[in-house]
Design a protein around this motif. Sequence first.
Motif, PDB file in Angstrom:
ATOM      1  N   LYS A 141      67.147  -6.280 -23.102  1.00  0.00           N
ATOM      2  CA  LYS A 141      66.431  -6.582 -21.863  1.00  0.00           C
ATOM      3  C   LYS A 141      65.503  -7.789 -22.044  1.00  0.00           C
ATOM      4  O   LYS A 141      65.435  -8.677 -21.183  1.00  0.00           O
ATOM      5  N   VAL A 142      64.832  -7.861 -23.188  1.00  0.00           N
ATOM      6  CA  VAL A 142      63.924  -8.979 -23.437  1.00  0.00           C
ATOM      7  C   VAL A 142      64.697 -10.277 -23.602  1.00  0.00           C
ATOM      8  O   VAL A 142      64.308 -11.331 -23.074  1.00  0.00           O
ATOM      9  N   LEU A 143      65.815 -10.219 -24.292  1.00  0.00           N
ATOM     10  CA  LEU A 143      66.625 -11.433 -24.489  1.00  0.00           C
ATOM     11  C   LEU A 143      67.200 -11.938 -23.170  1.00  0.00           C
ATOM     12  O   LEU A 143      67.289 -13.147 -22.944  1.00  0.00           O
ATOM     13  N   GLN A 144      67.595 -11.035 -22.310  1.00  0.00           N
ATOM     14  CA  GLN A 144      68.099 -11.458 -21.005  1.00  0.00           C
ATOM     15  C   GLN A 144      67.004 -12.143 -20.190  1.00  0.00           C
ATOM     16  O   GLN A 144      67.259 -13.125 -19.491  1.00  0.00           O
ATOM     17  N   SER A 145      65.787 -11.645 -20.289  1.00  0.00           N
ATOM     18  CA  SER A 145      64.683 -12.273 -19.567  1.00  0.00           C
ATOM     19  C   SER A 145      64.354 -13.644 -20.127  1.00  0.00           C
ATOM     20  O   SER A 145      63.951 -14.550 -19.400  1.00  0.00           O
ATOM     21  N   LEU A 146      64.519 -13.825 -21.415  1.00  0.00           N
ATOM     22  CA  LEU A 146      64.270 -15.127 -22.039  1.00  0.00           C
ATOM     23  C   LEU A 146      65.442 -16.093 -21.872  1.00  0.00           C
ATOM     24  O   LEU A 146      65.342 -17.249 -22.302  1.00  0.00           O
ATOM     25  N   LYS A 147      66.551 -15.598 -21.290  1.00  0.00           N
ATOM     26  CA  LYS A 147      67.740 -16.426 -21.059  1.00  0.00           C
ATOM     27  C   LYS A 147      68.281 -17.006 -22.366  1.00  0.00           C
ATOM     28  O   LYS A 147      68.724 -18.152 -22.436  1.00  0.00           O
ATOM     29  N   GLN A 148      68.197 -16.184 -23.416  1.00  0.00           N
ATOM     30  CA  GLN A 148      68.718 -16.619 -24.698  1.00  0.00           C
ATOM     31  C   GLN A 148      70.188 -16.242 -24.867  1.00  0.00           C
ATOM     32  O   GLN A 148      70.897 -16.851 -25.639  1.00  0.00           O
ATOM     33  N   LYS A 149      70.590 -15.182 -24.158  1.00  0.00           N
ATOM     34  CA  LYS A 149      71.972 -14.744 -24.273  1.00  0.00           C
ATOM     35  C   LYS A 149      72.544 -14.484 -22.889  1.00  0.00           C
ATOM     36  O   LYS A 149      71.831 -14.107 -21.962  1.00  0.00           O
ATOM     37  N   GLU A 150      73.845 -14.639 -22.754  1.00  0.00           N
ATOM     38  CA  GLU A 150      74.511 -14.304 -21.523  1.00  0.00           C
ATOM     39  C   GLU A 150      74.844 -12.807 -21.513  1.00  0.00           C
ATOM     40  O   GLU A 150      74.858 -12.152 -22.545  1.00  0.00           O
ATOM     41  N   ALA A 151      75.139 -12.299 -20.336  1.00  0.00           N
ATOM     42  CA  ALA A 151      75.374 -10.862 -20.213  1.00  0.00           C
ATOM     43  C   ALA A 151      76.603 -10.422 -21.010  1.00  0.00           C
ATOM     44  O   ALA A 151      76.628  -9.357 -21.602  1.00  0.00           O
ATOM     45  N   SER A 152      77.660 -11.271 -21.062  1.00  0.00           N
ATOM     46  CA  SER A 152      78.871 -10.881 -21.773  1.00  0.00           C
ATOM     47  C   SER A 152      78.610 -10.750 -23.265  1.00  0.00           C
ATOM     48  O   SER A 152      79.079  -9.825 -23.915  1.00  0.00           O
ATOM     49  N   ASP A 153      77.844 -11.680 -23.850  1.00  0.00           N
ATOM     50  CA  ASP A 153      77.527 -11.600 -25.272  1.00  0.00           C
ATOM     51  C   ASP A 153      76.681 -10.385 -25.576  1.00  0.00           C
ATOM     52  O   ASP A 153      76.843  -9.742 -26.611  1.00  0.00           O
ATOM     53  N   ASP A 154      75.740 -10.026 -24.656  1.00  0.00           N
ATOM     54  CA  ASP A 154      74.868  -8.893 -24.896  1.00  0.00           C
ATOM     55  C   ASP A 154      75.647  -7.586 -24.897  1.00  0.00           C
ATOM     56  O   ASP A 154      75.305  -6.649 -25.599  1.00  0.00           O
ATOM     57  N   VAL A 155      76.676  -7.518 -24.079  1.00  0.00           N
ATOM     58  CA  VAL A 155      77.457  -6.293 -24.044  1.00  0.00           C
ATOM     59  C   VAL A 155      78.221  -6.114 -25.348  1.00  0.00           C
ATOM     60  O   VAL A 155      78.346  -5.016 -25.877  1.00  0.00           O
ATOM     61  N   VAL A 156      78.712  -7.194 -25.912  1.00  0.00           N
ATOM     62  CA  VAL A 156      79.506  -7.108 -27.137  1.00  0.00           C
ATOM     63  C   VAL A 156      78.625  -6.793 -28.330  1.00  0.00           C
ATOM     64  O   VAL A 156      78.944  -5.935 -29.150  1.00  0.00           O
ATOM     65  N   LYS A 157      77.457  -7.403 -28.420  1.00  0.00           N
ATOM     66  CA  LYS A 157      76.616  -7.233 -29.597  1.00  0.00           C
ATOM     67  C   LYS A 157      75.850  -5.927 -29.524  1.00  0.00           C
ATOM     68  O   LYS A 157      75.464  -5.464 -28.464  1.00  0.00           O
ATOM     69  N   SER A 158      75.613  -5.342 -30.688  1.00  0.00           N
ATOM     70  CA  SER A 158      74.900  -4.088 -30.758  1.00  0.00           C
ATOM     71  C   SER A 158      73.395  -4.330 -30.669  1.00  0.00           C
ATOM     72  O   SER A 158      72.915  -5.472 -30.673  1.00  0.00           O
ATOM     73  N   TRP A 159      72.658  -3.227 -30.616  1.00  0.00           N
ATOM     74  CA  TRP A 159      71.208  -3.348 -30.486  1.00  0.00           C
ATOM     75  C   TRP A 159      70.594  -3.961 -31.742  1.00  0.00           C
ATOM     76  O   TRP A 159      69.563  -4.640 -31.673  1.00  0.00           O
ATOM     77  N   SER A 160      71.223  -3.756 -32.908  1.00  0.00           N
ATOM     78  CA  SER A 160      70.687  -4.337 -34.150  1.00  0.00           C
ATOM     79  C   SER A 160      70.801  -5.856 -34.138  1.00  0.00           C
ATOM     80  O   SER A 160      69.884  -6.567 -34.575  1.00  0.00           O
TER      81      SER A 160
END
Length: 623
Positions: free
Chosen positions: A298-317
Amino acid sequence: MASTGVVLASADLVGPTDGVFEELTGPLKGWKRKLSGKKGGTPRKKDMAFVSPDGEEISNKWQLDKYLKSHPGVAVASDFEWVVSAAATPSGTPRRSARLTPKGRSFTEDTDEEMQPKERPLKRARRCLNGIGKKDGELPEMVNASTQDDEEIANGKKLSKIKEEQNGNDMEKATLLRSGSDSYNLQLNSINSSSWDPAESSHILAVKKALHLSAIPSSVLCRDVEQAKVIEFCKSSIVQQVPGSIYVCGCPGTGKSLTMEQVKLLSVSWAAEANLSPPDIVSVNCTTLTDPRNIYQKVLQSLKQKEASDDVVKSWSLCLKELRQRVCDTSRKSGGSPRHMLLLIVDEMDYLITRNQEVLYDLFQLPTYPNSCCILIGIANAIDLTDRFLPKLRSLNCRPDVITYPAYTKDQISTVLTQRLKGVPFTVFQTASVELCARKVAAASGDMRKALHVCRSALDILETEVRAELDKGGIDTPSLNVSESSGSVQRSSSIKPPHLVRIDHMAKALARTFRSPVVETIQNLPQHQQMVLCSAVRLFRRAKKDATLGELNKAYLDFCKSSSIPALAGSEFSSICRVLSDQALLKLGESREDRLRRVTLQVNQDDVVFALQGVRFFRNSLS
């Protein structure tokens, strides 16, 4: 006595044996004025009386005030003129002022000779004319009386015309100024554009908007000390580019989130004053997270560091690793170029509690990393969250400063409500109703959000009441009718007091807000279902936690017999118990036979007693 400005369209005189009755019109339509003066004289105040539409005779101001208090909205005290003109007297004799002054002579030119007495006492005329007569036995001569009358009438018309020309087309204002009546000034205020009218949807919307949680006031009242600590920490961290963390705690509705809104607005100006780039502000409400570890994404999405597709693929770690790299830029050494700070506000932080509290530890460790640019503000209701759930923070050298927001007191709630209502250009709430709301909310929880909700609920009750009266035609909107030909002002309806939120409206809103759903459910049950619950309370008072359905049926039969009420049959009784079980008021066990099923009362006995104490039948049985 100052003129009341009442305009009579017509006056019909009826003369019975005991006096003259004058039919009044205008705002006093339906009223009569009774004149019963002595023969040959002018009526005084004590010779005059008003007769109301219902036939009650009023002979003095004290009786008038008493009648108006018992009949609100009928008329205004200033509408009653206790001084009568000479033409309306029973004997037809004019006043001394009417006989001697030019205005009195111009009252009715056609009846001047009839209104003058045929023989006037010499002593009376000489005293009234201040000794102007030539001899004791002669009447003084009125030299050029008619000429003076015409001149004064002409001058009066000229002055009136000048006033109307100066005021332009505003005939209403000019007429009110000439009348000199305070009642019309009050009427102009009542029809002002800023007057409160609960029937107007725009007025209701403006008040609800001022009382809504989304309305951010210019300053947070009654939180000066706590707000100063938070603002001082955030300002020093942004200006000096020093990472850090604080934990803001307190009861719900005490101004924590509102303070954060003030910090968001001020952080940009602080950075501009220090010639720094504005910090990135990320605010996360943890109640929206399905998993506590999703906060990194959620924080990374707000900072616009990652796109939604990349966030879904990557784990929380991986998201946590990305966040650490963003917060700790190792390419910038301390003392180098200015850093881009990150203000991370985590609201409802107690939703991040897990078995090993790893999410909370990771967040509070972000400001402790080398070259960190993170300013963390955690918000929650639990005061001991850092001590009970995060005991290792002290050893990790990341223990945050704790700022506690206390609950609002009654005086503080009243002050905040008054501040909110100052933005509305009219008075909506009675002072006593605001004080009642402040006292009740302060005694219950001290939650400012609940106080605002109660005020909005009381406003809804007033709006419903006013609309119901409008449907019945019981509310008259005060207005002014201005006659262009005569320039006179008449009121189309009587002025009624404004509809404000009173104590009874606030009491209903408080009852709705703080009423227990269990109590409301019990109060709405049919009588025999209430009797079954009452029998269960009487049965379980004997230090018994449960009983069989047969024992409860026996207690119910005894209760019906003592109250002389026909009891239900066994099958109907079992059906009632199943209905109460479906409403979570009773708990029924399993058994082959109905009478052997175990029964338990699932609600507090005090709730049942409180719900039924309003009925004398149950109150006597439960006492």
